[in-house]
Design an enzyme around this catalytic site. Structure first.
Site, PDB file in Angstrom:
ATOM      1  N   CYS A 109     -16.116   1.646   0.681  1.00 33.62           N
ATOM      2  CA  CYS A 109     -14.901   0.872   0.960  1.00 33.62           C
ATOM      3  C   CYS A 109     -14.519   0.949   2.438  1.00 33.62           C
ATOM      4  O   CYS A 109     -13.856   0.052   2.944  1.00 33.62           O
ATOM      5  CB  CYS A 109     -13.761   1.368   0.081  1.00 33.62           C
ATOM      6  SG  CYS A 109     -13.496   3.152   0.169  1.00 33.62           S
ATOM      7  N   HIS A 162      -7.360   0.628  -6.417  1.00 32.86           N
ATOM      8  CA  HIS A 162      -7.569  -0.224  -5.231  1.00 32.86           C
ATOM      9  C   HIS A 162      -8.270  -1.507  -5.705  1.00 32.86           C
ATOM     10  O   HIS A 162      -9.428  -1.757  -5.386  1.00 32.86           O
ATOM     11  CB  HIS A 162      -8.404   0.538  -4.195  1.00 32.86           C
ATOM     12  CG  HIS A 162      -8.336  -0.017  -2.804  1.00 32.86           C
ATOM     13  ND1 HIS A 162      -7.559  -1.102  -2.461  1.00 32.86           N
ATOM     14  CD2 HIS A 162      -8.965   0.356  -1.650  1.00 32.86           C
ATOM     15  CE1 HIS A 162      -7.699  -1.352  -1.160  1.00 32.86           C
ATOM     16  NE2 HIS A 162      -8.555  -0.490  -0.662  1.00 32.86           N
ATOM     17  N   ARG A 208       0.881  -1.179   0.000  1.00 33.93           N
ATOM     18  CA  ARG A 208       0.000   0.000   0.000  1.00 33.93           C
ATOM     19  C   ARG A 208       0.907   1.213   0.000  1.00 33.93           C
ATOM     20  O   ARG A 208       1.684   1.414   0.939  1.00 33.93           O
ATOM     21  CB  ARG A 208      -0.904   0.003   1.235  1.00 33.93           C
ATOM     22  CG  ARG A 208      -1.558   1.355   1.472  1.00 33.93           C
ATOM     23  CD  ARG A 208      -2.657   1.332   2.492  1.00 33.93           C
ATOM     24  NE  ARG A 208      -3.820   0.649   1.965  1.00 33.93           N
ATOM     25  CZ  ARG A 208      -5.037   0.740   2.498  1.00 33.93           C
ATOM     26  NH1 ARG A 208      -5.245   1.492   3.563  1.00 33.93           N
ATOM     27  NH2 ARG A 208      -6.056   0.095   1.965  1.00 33.93           N
ATOM     28  N   ASP A 219     -17.120   7.310  -1.293  1.00 36.86           N
ATOM     29  CA  ASP A 219     -15.812   7.233  -0.623  1.00 36.86           C
ATOM     30  C   ASP A 219     -15.561   8.597   0.030  1.00 36.86           C
ATOM     31  O   ASP A 219     -16.246   9.584  -0.281  1.00 36.86           O
ATOM     32  CB  ASP A 219     -14.731   6.898  -1.676  1.00 36.86           C
ATOM     33  CG  ASP A 219     -13.349   6.653  -1.085  1.00 36.86           C
ATOM     34  OD1 ASP A 219     -13.245   6.494   0.150  1.00 36.86           O
ATOM     35  OD2 ASP A 219     -12.364   6.630  -1.861  1.00 36.86           O
ATOM     36  N   GLN A 229     -10.065  -4.125  -3.253  1.00 36.77           N
ATOM     37  CA  GLN A 229     -11.332  -3.619  -2.732  1.00 36.77           C
ATOM     38  C   GLN A 229     -12.460  -3.891  -3.729  1.00 36.77           C
ATOM     39  O   GLN A 229     -13.539  -4.354  -3.362  1.00 36.77           O
ATOM     40  CB  GLN A 229     -11.223  -2.104  -2.469  1.00 36.77           C
ATOM     41  CG  GLN A 229     -12.511  -1.461  -2.016  1.00 36.77           C
ATOM     42  CD  GLN A 229     -12.936  -1.893  -0.614  1.00 36.77           C
ATOM     43  OE1 GLN A 229     -12.145  -1.822   0.321  1.00 36.77           O
ATOM     44  NE2 GLN A 229     -14.162  -2.345  -0.468  1.00 36.77           N
ATOM     45  N   ARG A 288     -13.405  -8.646   1.742  1.00 30.39           N
ATOM     46  CA  ARG A 288     -11.989  -8.374   1.474  1.00 30.39           C
ATOM     47  C   ARG A 288     -11.180  -9.637   1.746  1.00 30.39           C
ATOM     48  O   ARG A 288     -10.269  -9.989   1.006  1.00 30.39           O
ATOM     49  CB  ARG A 288     -11.471  -7.231   2.372  1.00 30.39           C
ATOM     50  CG  ARG A 288     -12.082  -5.872   2.114  1.00 30.39           C
ATOM     51  CD  ARG A 288     -11.695  -5.312   0.764  1.00 30.39           C
ATOM     52  NE  ARG A 288     -10.248  -5.221   0.581  1.00 30.39           N
ATOM     53  CZ  ARG A 288      -9.482  -4.242   1.056  1.00 30.39           C
ATOM     54  NH1 ARG A 288     -10.003  -3.236   1.716  1.00 30.39           N
ATOM     55  NH2 ARG A 288      -8.166  -4.222   0.834  1.00 30.39           N
TER      56      ARG A 288
HETATM   57  N1  NVA Z   1      -9.874   6.813  -1.334  1.00 28.36           N
HETATM   58  C1  NVA Z   1      -9.528   6.313  -0.029  1.00 28.36           C
HETATM   59  C2  NVA Z   1      -9.753   4.846   0.053  1.00 28.36           C
HETATM   60  C3  NVA Z   1      -9.462   4.233   1.409  1.00 28.36           C
HETATM   61  C4  NVA Z   1      -9.659   2.765   1.445  1.00 28.36           C
HETATM   62  C5  NVA Z   1      -8.080   6.658   0.245  1.00 28.36           C
HETATM   63  O1  NVA Z   1      -7.250   6.521  -0.659  1.00 28.36           O
HETATM   64  O2  NVA Z   1      -7.780   7.093   1.368  1.00 28.36           O
HETATM   65  N1   CP Z   2     -11.090  -0.153   2.487  1.00 28.99           N
HETATM   66  C1   CP Z   2      -9.829  -0.224   2.917  1.00 28.99           C
HETATM   67  O1   CP Z   2      -8.901  -0.454   2.150  1.00 28.99           O
HETATM   68  O2   CP Z   2      -9.696  -0.047   4.253  1.00 28.99           O
HETATM   69  P1   CP Z   2      -8.336   0.189   5.040  1.00 28.99           P
HETATM   70  O3   CP Z   2      -7.811   1.527   4.639  1.00 28.99           O
HETATM   71  O4   CP Z   2      -8.726   0.123   6.491  1.00 28.99           O
HETATM   72  O5   CP Z   2      -7.379  -0.902   4.674  1.00 28.99           O
END
Ligand code: NVA
Ligand code: CP
Length: 316
Positions: free
Chosen positions: A274, A143, A116, A235, A146, A302
């Site tokens: 998400c 992502h 990540r 989101d 997800q 997930r």
């Molecule tokens: N768009 C959000 C998704 C989190 C799972 C982010 O990138 O923070």
């Molecule tokens: N939806 C998701 O990826 O959650 P986290 O940021 O908690 O991993």
């Protein structure tokens, strides 16, 4: 052919899960069928330690609850071992090149990397210099894991995918991009509703249309977007790494998923997010806690979707 008609073959051609742009419809179906099978096995308490002796390195440059826990639990349930690596603690965070990191991890018998981070190009670099599968656990652009869980959840609700309409309300960022790519490839109609100036990158929209057998539309018209929606998705206004910006908040507020918005969708529509969610911003408490909300089955999926990804990419 439809998803229900597809007979799994137990393998995929892709060596990595960098973005769903690289995946064919059949490969996505393969992952989903595998996820359904692994979920059944887990519920029936049937052993499924198909990755016994394998190790997954999990590199995090951003926070996580779901991604971290689902990958850790998932690899363990498959008989393997996770190693959690925060970039705050490893030399990558102090500037060691990512191409060196992957070559070192391989020498230590790591069998796969979930990462990540911010830049998609870091994943491309890992895949270029390493020989082990690289799995995207979220970048600014995509992502994919997800979205695999999201499609699984939608299938569990409706029993089919083709022809369903999913509407995403929010900025054209990682979630919008991956939803367009993944959902259109499995025959859903995807509508991204975002204000001017916050719409997705046209090259990603074009890529989603190329691989699709559902439509992909981008609009700023909220009423047009919600009409006929079977799945309503949103989101956060501000993703990880983004600074708060009052102008952007003002532009996104009319897209809030509230009870009035849900009433305009199809009567049996579901709400997905998400997570993490910011109640009172992109969604109201009433909707996320309401009967149409499937956010917790979605979060659980997930685990099942990623077990399928790890199994198909990391098995011998
Ligand atoms: N768009 C959000 C998704 C989190 C799972 C982010 O990138 O923070
Ligand atoms: N939806 C998701 O990826 O959650 P986290 O940021 O908690 O991993």
């Amino acid at each position: 052919m439809t998803f229900n008609e597809y007979e799994p073959i137990g393998k995929i051609e892709n060596k990595h899960m960098l973005t769903l742009m690289d995946y064919s419809t059949e490969e996505i179906w393969e992952i989903l069928k595998c996820a359904i099978d692994l979920k059944k096995k887990q519920y029936a308490k049937q052993p499924h330690e198909y990755l016994k002796g394998k190790t997954l390195a999990m590199i995090f440059a951003k926070s996580s609850t779901r991604t971290r826990i689902s990958f850790e639990q998932g690899i363990r349930q498959l008989g393997g071992v996770p190693i959690f690596l925060s970039t705050n603690d490893i030399q990558l965070g102090r500037g060691e090149p990512i191409k060196d990191t992957v070559r070192v991890l391989e020498r230590m018998n790591i069998d796969g990397i979930m990462i990540r981070t911010f830049k998609q190009s870091d994943l491309v670099e890992l895949a270029k210099y390493g020989h082990i599968p690289i799995i995207n656990g979220l970048t600014d652009d995509f992502h994919p894991c997800q979205v695999l869980a999201d499609i699984l959840t939608i299938y569990e609700k409706f029993g089919y995918l083709e022809g369903l309409k999913i509407t995403f309300f929010g900025e054209g960022f990682n979630m919008a991009n991956s939803l367009m790519l993944g959902c259109a490839k499995v025959g859903m109609h995807v509508c991204i509703c975002a204000p001017e100036g916050h719409q997705p990158d046209p090259t990603i929209v074009a890529a989603a249309r190329r691989g699709a057998f559902g439509d992909v539309t981008v609009t700023a018209d909220v009423d047009k977007a919600i009409k006929g929606a079977d799945v309503v998705y949103t989101d956060v206004f501000f993703s990880m790494g983004q600074a708060k910006d009052p102008e952007k908040e003002k532009a996104l507020m009319p897209l809030q998923v509230n009870a009035a918005m849900m009433k305009k969708a199809n009567p049996d529509a579901i709400f997905l997010h998400c997570l993490p969610a910011h109640r009172g911003e992109e969604v109201t408490e009433e909707v996320i806690e309401g009967p149409q909300s499937w956010v917790f089955p979605e979060a659980e999926n997930r685990l099942h979707a990623q077990k399928a990804v790890m199994y198909l990419l990391m098995k011998d």
